[in-house]
Design a protein around this motif. Structure first.
Motif, PDB file in Angstrom:
ATOM      1  N   GLY A 103       0.849  -1.145   0.109  1.00  0.00           N
ATOM      2  CA  GLY A 103      -0.029  -0.012  -0.070  1.00  0.00           C
ATOM      3  C   GLY A 103       0.951   1.033  -0.020  1.00  0.00           C
ATOM      4  N   ILE A 104       0.309   2.455  -0.212  1.00  0.00           N
ATOM      5  CA  ILE A 104       0.903   3.809  -0.216  1.00  0.00           C
ATOM      6  C   ILE A 104       1.695   3.865   1.009  1.00  0.00           C
ATOM      7  N   ALA A 105       0.771   3.725   2.310  1.00  0.00           N
ATOM      8  CA  ALA A 105       1.201   4.155   3.582  1.00  0.00           C
ATOM      9  C   ALA A 105       2.535   3.619   3.714  1.00  0.00           C
ATOM     10  N   LEU A 106       2.796   2.523   3.507  1.00  0.00           N
ATOM     11  CA  LEU A 106       3.973   1.367   3.946  1.00  0.00           C
ATOM     12  C   LEU A 106       5.264   1.908   2.861  1.00  0.00           C
ATOM     13  N   LEU A 107       4.873   2.041   1.723  1.00  0.00           N
ATOM     14  CA  LEU A 107       5.974   2.501   0.726  1.00  0.00           C
ATOM     15  C   LEU A 107       6.310   4.017   0.948  1.00  0.00           C
ATOM     16  N   LEU A 108       5.504   4.811   1.438  1.00  0.00           N
ATOM     17  CA  LEU A 108       5.875   6.046   1.880  1.00  0.00           C
ATOM     18  C   LEU A 108       6.694   6.019   3.189  1.00  0.00           C
TER      19      LEU A 108
END
Length: 427
Positions: A103-108
Protein backbone atom coordinates in the motif's frame (compact mmCIF):
# COMPACT_ATOMS: atom_id res chain seq x y z
CA UNK A 1 40.81 33.30 -8.14
CA UNK A 2 43.75 33.36 -10.53
CA UNK A 3 45.99 30.31 -10.36
CA UNK A 4 49.66 29.86 -11.09
CA UNK A 5 50.54 27.40 -13.86
CA UNK A 6 52.08 25.14 -11.23
CA UNK A 7 48.74 24.67 -9.47
CA UNK A 8 47.58 22.18 -12.05
CA UNK A 9 50.58 19.95 -11.29
CA UNK A 10 49.50 19.00 -7.75
CA UNK A 11 48.50 15.33 -7.70
CA UNK A 12 44.74 14.84 -7.82
CA UNK A 13 43.99 11.40 -9.20
CA UNK A 14 44.86 9.08 -6.33
CA UNK A 15 43.40 5.64 -5.64
CA UNK A 16 41.41 7.03 -2.72
CA UNK A 17 39.91 9.81 -4.82
CA UNK A 18 38.94 7.39 -7.58
CA UNK A 19 37.32 4.97 -5.12
CA UNK A 20 35.40 7.80 -3.50
CA UNK A 21 34.07 8.92 -6.86
CA UNK A 22 32.96 5.36 -7.64
CA UNK A 23 31.25 4.90 -4.26
CA UNK A 24 29.49 8.24 -4.56
CA UNK A 25 28.42 7.43 -8.12
CA UNK A 26 26.87 4.11 -7.04
CA UNK A 27 25.15 5.71 -4.05
CA UNK A 28 23.39 8.31 -6.20
CA UNK A 29 22.85 5.85 -9.05
CA UNK A 30 20.71 3.53 -6.93
CA UNK A 31 18.74 6.54 -5.65
CA UNK A 32 17.92 7.92 -9.08
CA UNK A 33 17.27 4.51 -10.59
CA UNK A 34 14.06 4.50 -8.57
CA UNK A 35 13.21 8.21 -8.13
CA UNK A 36 12.06 8.79 -11.69
CA UNK A 37 10.12 5.54 -12.37
CA UNK A 38 8.49 5.53 -8.92
CA UNK A 39 5.79 8.17 -9.71
CA UNK A 40 4.68 6.18 -12.74
CA UNK A 41 4.64 2.92 -10.71
CA UNK A 42 2.69 4.46 -7.82
CA UNK A 43 0.17 6.03 -10.18
CA UNK A 44 -0.47 2.77 -12.03
CA UNK A 45 -0.30 0.38 -9.05
CA UNK A 46 -2.13 2.39 -6.40
CA UNK A 47 -4.06 4.88 -8.60
CA UNK A 48 -2.46 7.76 -6.70
CA UNK A 49 -3.24 11.37 -7.48
CA UNK A 50 -0.64 14.05 -8.24
CA UNK A 51 -0.33 15.14 -4.60
CA UNK A 52 0.25 11.59 -3.34
CA UNK A 53 2.87 11.02 -6.01
CA UNK A 54 4.75 14.18 -5.04
CA UNK A 55 4.88 13.01 -1.39
CA UNK A 56 7.26 10.20 -2.34
CA UNK A 57 9.87 12.73 -3.40
CA UNK A 58 9.06 15.34 -0.74
CA UNK A 59 9.07 13.11 2.37
CA UNK A 60 12.20 11.25 1.25
CA UNK A 61 14.02 14.58 0.86
CA UNK A 62 12.89 15.89 4.25
CA UNK A 63 14.16 12.75 6.00
CA UNK A 64 17.48 12.98 4.16
CA UNK A 65 17.79 16.61 5.24
CA UNK A 66 17.11 15.73 8.88
CA UNK A 67 19.68 12.92 8.76
CA UNK A 68 22.34 15.23 7.32
CA UNK A 69 21.87 17.78 10.09
CA UNK A 70 22.95 15.06 12.51
CA UNK A 71 25.57 13.58 10.19
CA UNK A 72 27.45 16.87 9.82
CA UNK A 73 27.99 17.06 13.58
CA UNK A 74 28.83 13.35 13.75
CA UNK A 75 31.52 13.82 11.11
CA UNK A 76 33.07 16.62 13.16
CA UNK A 77 33.23 14.17 16.09
CA UNK A 78 35.07 11.60 13.96
CA UNK A 79 32.15 9.20 13.39
CA UNK A 80 32.74 8.99 9.65
CA UNK A 81 32.72 5.19 9.34
CA UNK A 82 29.60 4.90 11.49
CA UNK A 83 27.73 7.28 9.19
CA UNK A 84 28.84 5.38 6.09
CA UNK A 85 27.97 1.84 7.19
CA UNK A 86 24.91 2.65 9.27
CA UNK A 87 23.55 4.70 6.40
CA UNK A 88 24.23 1.98 3.84
CA UNK A 89 22.59 -0.68 6.02
CA UNK A 90 19.46 1.39 6.67
CA UNK A 91 19.16 2.22 2.95
CA UNK A 92 19.64 -1.43 1.94
CA UNK A 93 17.03 -2.77 4.36
CA UNK A 94 14.52 -0.11 3.33
CA UNK A 95 15.07 -0.93 -0.34
CA UNK A 96 14.49 -4.65 0.24
CA UNK A 97 11.36 -3.71 2.17
CA UNK A 98 9.78 -2.34 -1.01
CA UNK A 99 8.96 -5.95 -1.90
CA UNK A 100 6.52 -6.17 1.03
CA UNK A 101 4.89 -2.77 0.44
CA UNK A 102 1.31 -3.51 -0.49
CA UNK A 103 0.00 0.00 0.00
CA UNK A 104 0.93 3.65 -0.33
CA UNK A 105 1.35 4.18 3.44
CA UNK A 106 4.00 1.47 3.88
CA UNK A 107 5.82 2.46 0.70
CA UNK A 108 5.93 6.07 1.93
CA UNK A 109 7.31 4.93 5.29
CA UNK A 110 10.04 2.91 3.57
CA UNK A 111 10.97 5.90 1.44
CA UNK A 112 11.34 7.97 4.59
CA UNK A 113 13.55 5.32 6.21
CA UNK A 114 15.59 5.09 3.04
CA UNK A 115 16.00 8.88 3.04
CA UNK A 116 17.44 8.72 6.56
CA UNK A 117 20.08 6.16 5.58
CA UNK A 118 20.88 7.92 2.33
CA UNK A 119 21.32 11.23 4.14
CA UNK A 120 23.97 9.75 6.44
CA UNK A 121 26.16 8.20 3.75
CA UNK A 122 25.76 10.94 1.16
CA UNK A 123 27.20 13.47 3.62
CA UNK A 124 30.28 11.38 4.43
CA UNK A 125 31.56 10.71 0.90
CA UNK A 126 31.88 14.32 -0.37
CA UNK A 127 33.37 15.38 2.97
CA UNK A 128 36.06 12.72 2.58
CA UNK A 129 36.66 13.93 -0.97
CA UNK A 130 37.12 17.55 0.10
CA UNK A 131 39.71 16.35 2.63
CA UNK A 132 41.64 14.44 -0.04
CA UNK A 133 41.59 17.02 -2.84
CA UNK A 134 44.58 19.43 -2.79
CA UNK A 135 43.50 22.97 -1.95
CA UNK A 136 45.12 24.38 -5.09
CA UNK A 137 42.89 22.14 -7.24
CA UNK A 138 39.70 22.26 -5.18
CA UNK A 139 37.55 23.62 -8.01
CA UNK A 140 38.77 21.03 -10.49
CA UNK A 141 38.68 18.20 -7.94
CA UNK A 142 35.17 18.89 -6.72
CA UNK A 143 34.15 19.35 -10.33
CA UNK A 144 35.26 15.82 -11.12
CA UNK A 145 33.78 14.48 -7.89
CA UNK A 146 30.50 16.25 -8.58
CA UNK A 147 30.55 14.58 -11.98
CA UNK A 148 29.91 11.27 -10.23
CA UNK A 149 26.74 12.72 -8.70
CA UNK A 150 25.58 14.42 -11.89
CA UNK A 151 26.17 11.33 -14.03
CA UNK A 152 24.27 9.16 -11.58
CA UNK A 153 21.41 11.67 -11.56
CA UNK A 154 21.40 11.63 -15.34
CA UNK A 155 21.69 7.95 -16.26
CA UNK A 156 19.99 6.52 -13.16
CA UNK A 157 16.45 7.52 -14.24
CA UNK A 158 17.01 6.10 -17.72
CA UNK A 159 18.16 2.74 -16.30
CA UNK A 160 15.33 2.70 -13.77
CA UNK A 161 12.58 3.48 -16.27
CA UNK A 162 13.94 0.84 -18.65
CA UNK A 163 13.99 -1.80 -15.89
CA UNK A 164 10.49 -0.92 -14.70
CA UNK A 165 9.00 -1.06 -18.18
CA UNK A 166 10.92 -4.16 -19.26
CA UNK A 167 11.19 -6.30 -16.13
CA UNK A 168 8.87 -4.87 -13.48
CA UNK A 169 9.18 -3.22 -10.09
CA UNK A 170 10.57 -6.27 -8.24
CA UNK A 171 13.53 -6.50 -10.60
CA UNK A 172 14.11 -2.77 -10.26
CA UNK A 173 14.09 -3.10 -6.47
CA UNK A 174 16.58 -5.99 -6.49
CA UNK A 175 18.91 -4.15 -8.86
CA UNK A 176 18.97 -1.03 -6.70
CA UNK A 177 19.62 -3.16 -3.61
CA UNK A 178 22.49 -4.82 -5.44
CA UNK A 179 24.03 -1.46 -6.26
CA UNK A 180 24.01 -0.52 -2.57
CA UNK A 181 25.60 -3.85 -1.64
CA UNK A 182 28.52 -3.24 -4.02
CA UNK A 183 29.46 -0.07 -2.11
CA UNK A 184 30.36 -2.05 1.03
CA UNK A 185 33.55 -3.76 -0.27
CA UNK A 186 34.59 -0.73 -2.35
CA UNK A 187 34.60 1.55 0.68
CA UNK A 188 36.58 -0.80 2.95
CA UNK A 189 40.02 0.54 2.05
CA UNK A 190 38.78 4.11 2.59
CA UNK A 191 37.20 3.57 5.98
CA UNK A 192 40.20 1.71 7.38
CA UNK A 193 42.27 4.87 7.17
CA UNK A 194 42.20 7.65 9.70
CA UNK A 195 40.00 10.58 8.72
CA UNK A 196 42.79 13.15 8.38
CA UNK A 197 45.66 11.00 7.16
CA UNK A 198 44.91 11.36 3.47
CA UNK A 199 44.10 15.04 3.88
CA UNK A 200 47.56 15.83 5.18
CA UNK A 201 49.34 13.87 2.48
CA UNK A 202 47.29 15.45 -0.32
CA UNK A 203 48.15 19.01 0.57
CA UNK A 204 44.86 19.90 2.23
CA UNK A 205 44.49 21.69 5.53
CA UNK A 206 44.49 19.37 8.57
CA UNK A 207 41.20 19.39 10.41
CA UNK A 208 42.67 20.34 13.76
CA UNK A 209 43.78 23.95 13.65
CA UNK A 210 44.14 25.98 16.83
CA UNK A 211 43.41 29.22 14.94
CA UNK A 212 40.16 28.00 13.44
CA UNK A 213 38.00 29.19 16.29
CA UNK A 214 39.51 32.64 16.34
CA UNK A 215 39.15 33.02 12.59
CA UNK A 216 35.53 32.01 12.48
CA UNK A 217 34.55 33.46 15.82
CA UNK A 218 31.33 32.24 17.30
CA UNK A 219 30.17 30.74 14.04
CA UNK A 220 32.17 27.57 14.73
CA UNK A 221 29.76 26.89 17.64
CA UNK A 222 26.62 27.22 15.53
CA UNK A 223 25.01 24.24 13.71
CA UNK A 224 25.32 26.25 10.49
CA UNK A 225 27.48 28.90 8.88
CA UNK A 226 25.63 31.95 7.61
CA UNK A 227 28.02 32.26 4.68
CA UNK A 228 26.49 29.07 3.28
CA UNK A 229 22.97 30.46 2.96
CA UNK A 230 23.39 32.26 -0.37
CA UNK A 231 24.92 29.33 -2.31
CA UNK A 232 22.42 26.99 -0.63
CA UNK A 233 19.49 29.08 -1.84
CA UNK A 234 20.96 29.23 -5.33
CA UNK A 235 21.52 25.47 -5.36
CA UNK A 236 17.93 24.87 -4.25
CA UNK A 237 16.64 26.98 -7.15
CA UNK A 238 18.63 24.86 -9.61
CA UNK A 239 17.27 21.72 -7.99
CA UNK A 240 13.68 22.92 -8.38
CA UNK A 241 14.06 22.54 -12.13
CA UNK A 242 15.60 19.10 -11.74
CA UNK A 243 12.74 18.04 -9.48
CA UNK A 244 10.36 18.70 -12.35
CA UNK A 245 12.49 16.55 -14.63
CA UNK A 246 12.99 13.47 -12.44
CA UNK A 247 9.43 13.59 -11.18
CA UNK A 248 7.47 14.13 -14.37
CA UNK A 249 9.56 13.55 -17.50
CA UNK A 250 7.97 10.12 -18.06
CA UNK A 251 4.46 11.53 -17.65
CA UNK A 252 5.38 14.47 -19.90
CA UNK A 253 6.53 12.00 -22.54
CA UNK A 254 3.07 10.43 -22.56
CA UNK A 255 1.42 13.84 -22.90
CA UNK A 256 3.72 14.94 -25.73
CA UNK A 257 3.70 11.52 -27.45
CA UNK A 258 7.48 11.10 -27.07
CA UNK A 259 8.48 7.48 -27.47
CA UNK A 260 11.43 7.37 -25.05
CA UNK A 261 11.46 10.37 -22.67
CA UNK A 262 13.99 8.68 -20.36
CA UNK A 263 16.65 9.33 -23.02
CA UNK A 264 16.52 12.95 -21.88
CA UNK A 265 18.80 11.92 -19.01
CA UNK A 266 21.28 10.18 -21.33
CA UNK A 267 21.92 13.31 -23.39
CA UNK A 268 21.94 15.39 -20.22
CA UNK A 269 24.73 13.10 -18.96
CA UNK A 270 26.69 13.43 -22.20
CA UNK A 271 26.63 17.22 -21.89
CA UNK A 272 27.77 17.02 -18.27
CA UNK A 273 30.63 14.69 -19.21
CA UNK A 274 31.83 17.16 -21.81
CA UNK A 275 31.54 20.35 -19.78
CA UNK A 276 32.52 19.29 -16.26
CA UNK A 277 36.35 18.97 -16.69
CA UNK A 278 36.56 22.40 -18.36
CA UNK A 279 34.19 23.93 -15.80
CA UNK A 280 36.37 22.91 -12.85
CA UNK A 281 39.51 24.43 -14.32
CA UNK A 282 37.65 27.60 -15.31
CA UNK A 283 36.35 27.93 -11.74
CA UNK A 284 39.89 27.74 -10.35
CA UNK A 285 41.06 30.48 -12.73
CA UNK A 286 38.07 32.84 -12.91
CA UNK A 287 35.78 32.02 -10.00
CA UNK A 288 32.07 31.09 -10.01
CA UNK A 289 30.81 34.08 -12.02
CA UNK A 290 32.41 32.69 -15.20
CA UNK A 291 30.14 29.63 -14.92
CA UNK A 292 27.03 30.67 -13.01
CA UNK A 293 25.99 33.62 -15.18
CA UNK A 294 26.21 31.93 -18.62
CA UNK A 295 24.95 28.67 -17.12
CA UNK A 296 21.58 30.22 -16.31
CA UNK A 297 20.98 30.95 -20.00
CA UNK A 298 21.74 27.36 -20.96
CA UNK A 299 19.44 25.94 -18.28
CA UNK A 300 16.54 28.28 -19.02
CA UNK A 301 16.96 27.72 -22.76
CA UNK A 302 16.94 23.94 -22.29
CA UNK A 303 13.73 24.03 -20.25
CA UNK A 304 11.92 26.33 -22.68
CA UNK A 305 13.01 24.19 -25.62
CA UNK A 306 11.81 21.06 -23.80
CA UNK A 307 8.35 22.57 -23.37
CA UNK A 308 8.08 22.91 -27.16
CA UNK A 309 9.49 19.44 -27.92
CA UNK A 310 7.16 17.46 -30.13
CA UNK A 311 9.82 15.09 -31.41
CA UNK A 312 12.68 13.08 -29.96
CA UNK A 313 15.49 15.08 -31.65
CA UNK A 314 14.16 18.33 -30.19
CA UNK A 315 13.83 16.79 -26.75
CA UNK A 316 17.39 15.42 -26.88
CA UNK A 317 18.72 18.82 -27.95
CA UNK A 318 16.97 20.43 -24.99
CA UNK A 319 18.55 17.83 -22.69
CA UNK A 320 22.02 18.61 -24.03
CA UNK A 321 21.58 22.37 -23.60
CA UNK A 322 20.17 21.96 -20.10
CA UNK A 323 23.04 19.61 -19.17
CA UNK A 324 25.69 22.16 -20.17
CA UNK A 325 24.23 24.70 -17.75
CA UNK A 326 23.40 22.32 -14.90
CA UNK A 327 26.68 20.43 -15.10
CA UNK A 328 28.82 23.55 -14.85
CA UNK A 329 26.74 25.36 -12.23
CA UNK A 330 26.13 22.66 -9.64
CA UNK A 331 29.79 21.75 -9.10
CA UNK A 332 30.66 25.46 -8.89
CA UNK A 333 28.20 25.93 -6.04
CA UNK A 334 29.55 22.93 -4.14
CA UNK A 335 33.15 24.16 -4.48
CA UNK A 336 32.05 27.65 -3.41
CA UNK A 337 30.50 26.26 -0.22
CA UNK A 338 33.59 24.22 0.65
CA UNK A 339 35.98 27.12 0.13
CA UNK A 340 34.23 29.67 2.37
CA UNK A 341 34.24 27.57 5.56
CA UNK A 342 36.98 26.28 7.83
CA UNK A 343 38.26 22.74 7.11
CA UNK A 344 36.49 21.49 10.25
CA UNK A 345 33.15 22.58 8.75
CA UNK A 346 33.42 20.74 5.44
CA UNK A 347 30.90 18.18 6.67
CA UNK A 348 28.50 21.04 7.37
CA UNK A 349 29.14 22.59 3.95
CA UNK A 350 28.57 19.33 2.09
CA UNK A 351 25.52 18.61 4.22
CA UNK A 352 23.98 21.99 3.39
CA UNK A 353 24.82 21.53 -0.29
CA UNK A 354 23.07 18.16 -0.42
CA UNK A 355 20.20 19.36 1.79
CA UNK A 356 19.54 22.32 -0.49
CA UNK A 357 19.69 19.92 -3.45
CA UNK A 358 17.14 17.56 -1.91
CA UNK A 359 14.97 20.43 -0.67
CA UNK A 360 14.91 21.97 -4.13
CA UNK A 361 14.04 18.66 -5.79
CA UNK A 362 11.25 18.08 -3.23
CA UNK A 363 9.81 21.57 -3.65
CA UNK A 364 10.16 21.29 -7.41
CA UNK A 365 8.19 18.06 -7.47
CA UNK A 366 5.54 19.51 -5.16
CA UNK A 367 5.10 22.96 -6.74
CA UNK A 368 5.56 21.94 -10.35
CA UNK A 369 3.27 18.96 -9.83
CA UNK A 370 0.60 21.37 -8.67
CA UNK A 371 1.15 23.56 -11.71
CA UNK A 372 0.94 20.54 -14.01
CA UNK A 373 -2.36 19.45 -12.45
CA UNK A 374 -3.82 22.91 -13.13
CA UNK A 375 -2.33 23.39 -16.60
CA UNK A 376 -0.19 20.78 -18.37
CA UNK A 377 3.32 19.34 -18.23
CA UNK A 378 4.20 21.53 -21.19
CA UNK A 379 3.27 24.68 -19.28
CA UNK A 380 4.93 23.30 -16.15
CA UNK A 381 8.40 23.25 -17.76
CA UNK A 382 7.97 26.83 -18.92
CA UNK A 383 7.14 27.88 -15.38
CA UNK A 384 10.13 25.95 -14.03
CA UNK A 385 12.43 28.24 -16.03
CA UNK A 386 11.34 31.03 -13.66
CA UNK A 387 13.48 29.40 -10.95
CA UNK A 388 16.58 29.89 -13.13
CA UNK A 389 15.70 33.52 -13.79
CA UNK A 390 15.28 34.05 -10.05
CA UNK A 391 18.69 32.42 -9.54
CA UNK A 392 20.32 34.95 -11.84
CA UNK A 393 18.57 37.93 -10.25
CA UNK A 394 19.59 36.92 -6.71
CA UNK A 395 23.18 36.25 -7.74
CA UNK A 396 23.54 39.57 -9.57
CA UNK A 397 21.96 41.58 -6.75
CA UNK A 398 24.19 39.95 -4.14
CA UNK A 399 27.28 40.48 -6.28
CA UNK A 400 26.49 44.16 -6.77
CA UNK A 401 25.74 44.61 -3.08
CA UNK A 402 28.99 43.01 -1.91
CA UNK A 403 31.02 44.71 -4.64
CA UNK A 404 32.51 41.44 -5.90
CA UNK A 405 31.40 38.19 -7.52
CA UNK A 406 34.51 36.35 -6.29
CA UNK A 407 34.40 33.76 -3.51
CA UNK A 408 35.97 34.93 -0.26
CA UNK A 409 38.10 31.88 0.49
CA UNK A 410 38.39 31.02 4.18
CA UNK A 411 41.67 32.37 5.67
CA UNK A 412 42.95 28.89 6.55
CA UNK A 413 42.53 27.75 2.95
CA UNK A 414 43.89 30.99 1.53
CA UNK A 415 47.04 30.59 3.65
CA UNK A 416 47.58 27.02 2.49
CA UNK A 417 46.85 28.04 -1.07
CA UNK A 418 50.18 29.86 -1.39
CA UNK A 419 52.36 27.35 0.43
CA UNK A 420 54.05 24.12 -0.52
CA UNK A 421 54.79 24.81 -4.17
CA UNK A 422 58.19 23.17 -3.86
CA UNK A 423 56.49 19.91 -2.93
CA UNK A 424 54.25 19.70 -6.01
CA UNK A 425 54.36 16.54 -8.07
CA UNK A 426 53.20 15.66 -11.54
CA UNK A 427 49.80 14.03 -11.90
Amino acid sequence: MNESPQASRVKLWTIDFTLLMLCNFLLFLQLHMIVSPLPSYVQERFHANAFEVSLFTCLFALCAIAARLYSAKALERGLRNTMIYLGLTVALLATLGYYFAGGIALLLLLRMIFGTGFGMTSTAFPTMASDIIPVKRMGEGMGYFGLSTSLAMSIGPMIGVTLLQGAGFTTLMLCTAGVIAVIYPLSLSLTRKKANKVASSAGSVPQAQPKAASVSGTREKLPFNRKLFLPSILNALLAVTYGGLVGFIVLYGKEANLSNPAFFFLFNAIAILIVRPFAGRLYDRKGPKALLIPGTFFMAGGLILLSFATSMPLMLLSAFIYGIGYGSMQSSLQTWMIQIVAPSQRGMANGMFLNSLDFGIAMGALLLGGIASLTSYTEMYRYSAVAVVLFLIIYLIQGKRSGSFDVQVHPLLAHTHIEGKDKETND
